[in-house]
Design a protein around this motif. Structure first.
Motif, PDB file in Angstrom:
ATOM      1  N   GLN A   1       0.895  -1.345  -0.090  1.00  0.00           N
ATOM      2  CA  GLN A   1      -0.018   0.031  -0.095  1.00  0.00           C
ATOM      3  C   GLN A   1       0.822   1.335   0.141  1.00  0.00           C
ATOM      4  O   GLN A   1       0.586   2.328  -0.469  1.00  0.00           O
ATOM      5  CB  GLN A   1      -0.785  -0.014   1.324  1.00  0.00           C
ATOM      6  CG  GLN A   1      -1.903  -1.223   1.371  1.00  0.00           C
ATOM      7  CD  GLN A   1      -1.313  -2.139   2.185  1.00  0.00           C
ATOM      8  OE1 GLN A   1      -0.292  -2.789   1.608  1.00  0.00           O
ATOM      9  NE2 GLN A   1      -2.061  -2.467   3.302  1.00  0.00           N
ATOM     10  N   ARG A   2       1.927   1.160   0.665  1.00  0.00           N
ATOM     11  CA  ARG A   2       2.717   2.382   0.719  1.00  0.00           C
ATOM     12  C   ARG A   2       3.413   2.616  -0.751  1.00  0.00           C
ATOM     13  O   ARG A   2       3.464   3.809  -1.015  1.00  0.00           O
ATOM     14  CB  ARG A   2       4.017   2.063   1.709  1.00  0.00           C
ATOM     15  CG  ARG A   2       3.802   2.797   3.012  1.00  0.00           C
ATOM     16  CD  ARG A   2       5.248   2.623   3.889  1.00  0.00           C
ATOM     17  NE  ARG A   2       6.382   3.204   2.979  1.00  0.00           N
ATOM     18  CZ  ARG A   2       7.778   2.868   3.396  1.00  0.00           C
ATOM     19  NH1 ARG A   2       7.765   1.901   4.115  1.00  0.00           N
ATOM     20  NH2 ARG A   2       8.668   3.270   2.684  1.00  0.00           N
TER      21      ARG A   2
ATOM     22  N   LEU B   1       2.214   2.050  -3.365  1.00  0.00           N
ATOM     23  CA  LEU B   1       0.947   2.818  -4.195  1.00  0.00           C
ATOM     24  C   LEU B   1       0.869   4.274  -3.631  1.00  0.00           C
ATOM     25  O   LEU B   1       0.648   5.076  -4.558  1.00  0.00           O
ATOM     26  CB  LEU B   1      -0.603   1.913  -3.917  1.00  0.00           C
ATOM     27  CG  LEU B   1      -0.574   0.756  -4.913  1.00  0.00           C
ATOM     28  CD1 LEU B   1      -1.937   0.038  -4.491  1.00  0.00           C
ATOM     29  CD2 LEU B   1      -0.690   0.984  -6.170  1.00  0.00           C
ATOM     30  N   ALA B   2       0.842   4.254  -2.546  1.00  0.00           N
ATOM     31  CA  ALA B   2       0.644   5.828  -1.971  1.00  0.00           C
ATOM     32  C   ALA B   2       1.685   6.671  -2.261  1.00  0.00           C
ATOM     33  O   ALA B   2       1.463   7.805  -2.359  1.00  0.00           O
ATOM     34  CB  ALA B   2       0.547   5.759  -0.400  1.00  0.00           C
TER      35      ALA B   2
ATOM     36  N   ARG C   1      -3.895 -12.589  -1.599  1.00  0.00           N
ATOM     37  CA  ARG C   1      -2.837 -11.530  -1.319  1.00  0.00           C
ATOM     38  C   ARG C   1      -3.032 -10.613  -2.916  1.00  0.00           C
ATOM     39  O   ARG C   1      -2.658  -9.565  -2.828  1.00  0.00           O
ATOM     40  CB  ARG C   1      -1.411 -11.423  -0.834  1.00  0.00           C
ATOM     41  CG  ARG C   1      -1.612 -12.323   0.548  1.00  0.00           C
ATOM     42  CD  ARG C   1      -2.021 -10.930   1.652  1.00  0.00           C
ATOM     43  NE  ARG C   1      -2.399 -11.618   2.738  1.00  0.00           N
ATOM     44  CZ  ARG C   1      -1.537 -11.798   3.726  1.00  0.00           C
ATOM     45  NH1 ARG C   1      -0.276 -12.015   3.418  1.00  0.00           N
ATOM     46  NH2 ARG C   1      -1.975 -12.273   4.946  1.00  0.00           N
TER      47      ARG C   1
ATOM     48  N   ASP D   1      -6.113  -9.172  -3.686  1.00  0.00           N
ATOM     49  CA  ASP D   1      -6.072  -7.870  -2.587  1.00  0.00           C
ATOM     50  C   ASP D   1      -5.514  -6.592  -3.314  1.00  0.00           C
ATOM     51  O   ASP D   1      -6.044  -5.481  -3.493  1.00  0.00           O
ATOM     52  CB  ASP D   1      -5.878  -7.769  -1.501  1.00  0.00           C
ATOM     53  CG  ASP D   1      -7.088  -8.819  -0.641  1.00  0.00           C
ATOM     54  OD1 ASP D   1      -7.797  -9.152  -1.152  1.00  0.00           O
ATOM     55  OD2 ASP D   1      -6.661  -9.297   0.612  1.00  0.00           O
ATOM     56  N   LEU D   2      -4.423  -6.702  -3.380  1.00  0.00           N
ATOM     57  CA  LEU D   2      -3.355  -5.654  -3.933  1.00  0.00           C
ATOM     58  C   LEU D   2      -3.859  -5.279  -5.371  1.00  0.00           C
ATOM     59  O   LEU D   2      -3.611  -3.917  -5.434  1.00  0.00           O
ATOM     60  CB  LEU D   2      -1.803  -6.174  -4.036  1.00  0.00           C
ATOM     61  CG  LEU D   2      -0.894  -4.978  -4.294  1.00  0.00           C
ATOM     62  CD1 LEU D   2      -0.901  -3.733  -3.599  1.00  0.00           C
ATOM     63  CD2 LEU D   2       0.475  -5.541  -4.455  1.00  0.00           C
TER      64      LEU D   2
ATOM     65  N   ARG E   1      -6.870  -2.681  -5.156  1.00  0.00           N
ATOM     66  CA  ARG E   1      -6.014  -1.439  -4.734  1.00  0.00           C
ATOM     67  C   ARG E   1      -5.212  -0.848  -5.787  1.00  0.00           C
ATOM     68  O   ARG E   1      -5.477   0.613  -5.871  1.00  0.00           O
ATOM     69  CB  ARG E   1      -5.133  -1.553  -3.362  1.00  0.00           C
ATOM     70  CG  ARG E   1      -5.846  -2.152  -2.064  1.00  0.00           C
ATOM     71  CD  ARG E   1      -4.635  -2.251  -1.188  1.00  0.00           C
ATOM     72  NE  ARG E   1      -5.112  -3.072  -0.299  1.00  0.00           N
ATOM     73  CZ  ARG E   1      -5.435  -2.886   1.082  1.00  0.00           C
ATOM     74  NH1 ARG E   1      -5.555  -1.437   1.226  1.00  0.00           N
ATOM     75  NH2 ARG E   1      -5.843  -3.653   1.835  1.00  0.00           N
TER      76      ARG E   1
ATOM     77  N   ASP F   1      -7.744   0.839  -8.341  1.00  0.00           N
ATOM     78  CA  ASP F   1      -8.222   2.108  -7.474  1.00  0.00           C
ATOM     79  C   ASP F   1      -7.295   3.287  -7.781  1.00  0.00           C
ATOM     80  O   ASP F   1      -8.084   4.525  -8.037  1.00  0.00           O
ATOM     81  CB  ASP F   1      -8.721   1.931  -6.212  1.00  0.00           C
ATOM     82  CG  ASP F   1      -9.827   1.039  -5.953  1.00  0.00           C
ATOM     83  OD1 ASP F   1     -10.699   0.836  -6.846  1.00  0.00           O
ATOM     84  OD2 ASP F   1     -10.104   0.479  -4.727  1.00  0.00           O
ATOM     85  N   ALA F   2      -6.068   2.840  -7.694  1.00  0.00           N
ATOM     86  CA  ALA F   2      -5.154   3.845  -7.950  1.00  0.00           C
ATOM     87  C   ALA F   2      -4.489   4.230  -9.343  1.00  0.00           C
ATOM     88  O   ALA F   2      -3.896   4.821  -9.646  1.00  0.00           O
ATOM     89  CB  ALA F   2      -3.811   3.591  -7.217  1.00  0.00           C
TER      90      ALA F   2
END
Ligand code: OSB
Ligand code: MG
Length: 350
Positions: free
Chosen positions: A243-244, A246-247, A266, A269-270, A273, A276-277
């Motif tokens: 997530q980091r 991506l962020a 996993r 899930d990733l 995300r 979405d990004a």
């Protein structure tokens, strides 16, 4: 839960900026869930996962606590037992998903997503080699139908890597897409220089994968701002919370290795995300045996998008655990239509 150890050699070592991969050792796992037996594979690769010894210990601990594991192998996926052993977790998660898909009488990909792909484009994986050998391997791949090639770079001077890429681009023409994977070999200055010359020469890279060390998210973000060539992250996803990555706006593409991320669940899930990004996902093997390759194929087929995936690694091995039901044809892999992974468990545990 049953375990079986295995070892397979590569036909020729895969040469990367971080050394050669010569042999793959791991464990097969079989679990009984929902009235079906499912199979999974743990093929650890230090740098991306726990060591073979730690993987073996984690799975042996689970198998010894058989009463618990048999009653509910899924609990081990959620209770943190396998948190530091992504390859072990991958094996259990894949085996459970395989059993559930078999119980539902559907291919694993179709059990994960209603609109899954039935076949996928894949890239050819070309190791670090001199310019002539690289061109020859590229031509052979294109002749056999691949329209996407991934070249290992970063093991030699970047000027020489640019020359290799230039020779390949000249040999294969403008319609084949080219990827370069530096396996974290460079610093920011070297990567910047490499991208400058790639862009000056219009080599048109699909992306540059992991130019910088795994923890350098900001460095990758800077390269993205300075250059038009898309940047993909691979090692970073095993080193920092994905997530980091991506962020931090550090990637155009995430290279998701189910083995390194801890399982097909996993990756899904990733990937959600990432979507979405606005970041694409490419699924790759860790040079695995047939069970984990099939797992990676099914999870890739369950995701939206049409990028080529890094799944064409069967041909790198000189033997395998069973007949491969998903060979590469014309640069694509068909997803097996049989329930679950599409492989006979009894052929693997005899
Ligand atoms: O992506 C591919 O084409 C195949 C997988 C691959 O390159 C790989 C295989 C084992 C370990 C690391 C890597 C890598 O992507 O860096
Ligand atoms: Mg890589």
């Amino acid at each position: 839960m049953r375990l079986r150890e295995f070892a397979v050699d590569l036909e020729t070592p895969l040469s990367t900026a971080k050394g050669d991969i010569e042999r793959r050792e791991g464990l097969l796992v079989a679990v009984d869930v929902a009235g079906e037996t499912g199979v999974g594979e743990a093929t650890p690769l230090p740098g991306w996962t726990e060591s073979l010894a730690d993987c073996r210990d984690a799975l042996a601990d689970l198998a010894e606590g058989d009463a618990v594991a048999d009653a509910n192998p899924e609990s081990a996926l959620e209770d943190g037992t396998l948190a530091d052993a992504p390859a072990a977790r991958h094996a259990v998660s894949l085996a459970v998903s395989d059993a559930r898909a078999r119980a539902a009488d559907r291919p694993l990909a179709a059990s994960l997503a209603t609109d899954s792909h039935t076949s996928l484009p894949v890239n050819a994986t070309l190791g670090d080699d001199g310019p002539e050998a690289t061109v020859e391997a590229a031509e052979t791949a294109v002749e056999s139908g691949y329209d996407c090639l991934k070249l290992k770079v970063g093991a030699r001077d970047p000027t020489d890597d640019v020359a290799r890429l230039r020779a390949v681009r000249e040999a294969v023409g403008p319609d084949v897409s080219l990827r370069a994977d530096a396996n974290a070999a460079w610093d920011r200055w070297t990567a910047d220089r490499f991208l400058d010359s790639v862009e000056e020469r219009d080599l048109d890279l699909d992306y540059l994968e992991q130019p910088l060390p795994a923890d350098e998210l900001d460095g990758h973000a800077v390269l993205r701002r300075l250059h038009d060539t898309p940047i993909a992250l691979d090692e970073s996803l095993a080193a920092v919370p994905p997530q980091r990555a991506l962020a931090s706006n550090a990637a155009d593409v995430l290279v998701c290795k189910p083995m390194a991320l801890g399982g097909p669940d996993r990756v899904r899930d990733l990937a959600a995300r990432a979507r979405d990004a606005g970041v694409d996902v490419v699924v790759t093997t860790t040079i695995d045996a047939v069970v984990a390759r099939l797992g990676a194929l099914h999870v890739a087929a369950s995701l939206p998008g049409d990028r080529a995936h890094g799944l064409a690694t069967a041909s790198l091995l000189d033997s395998d655990l069973a007949v491969d039901p998903a060979p590469v044809r014309e640069g694509r892999m068909r997803v097996p239509e049989a329930p679950g992974l599409g492989i006979d468990v009894s052929a693997l545990f005899s």
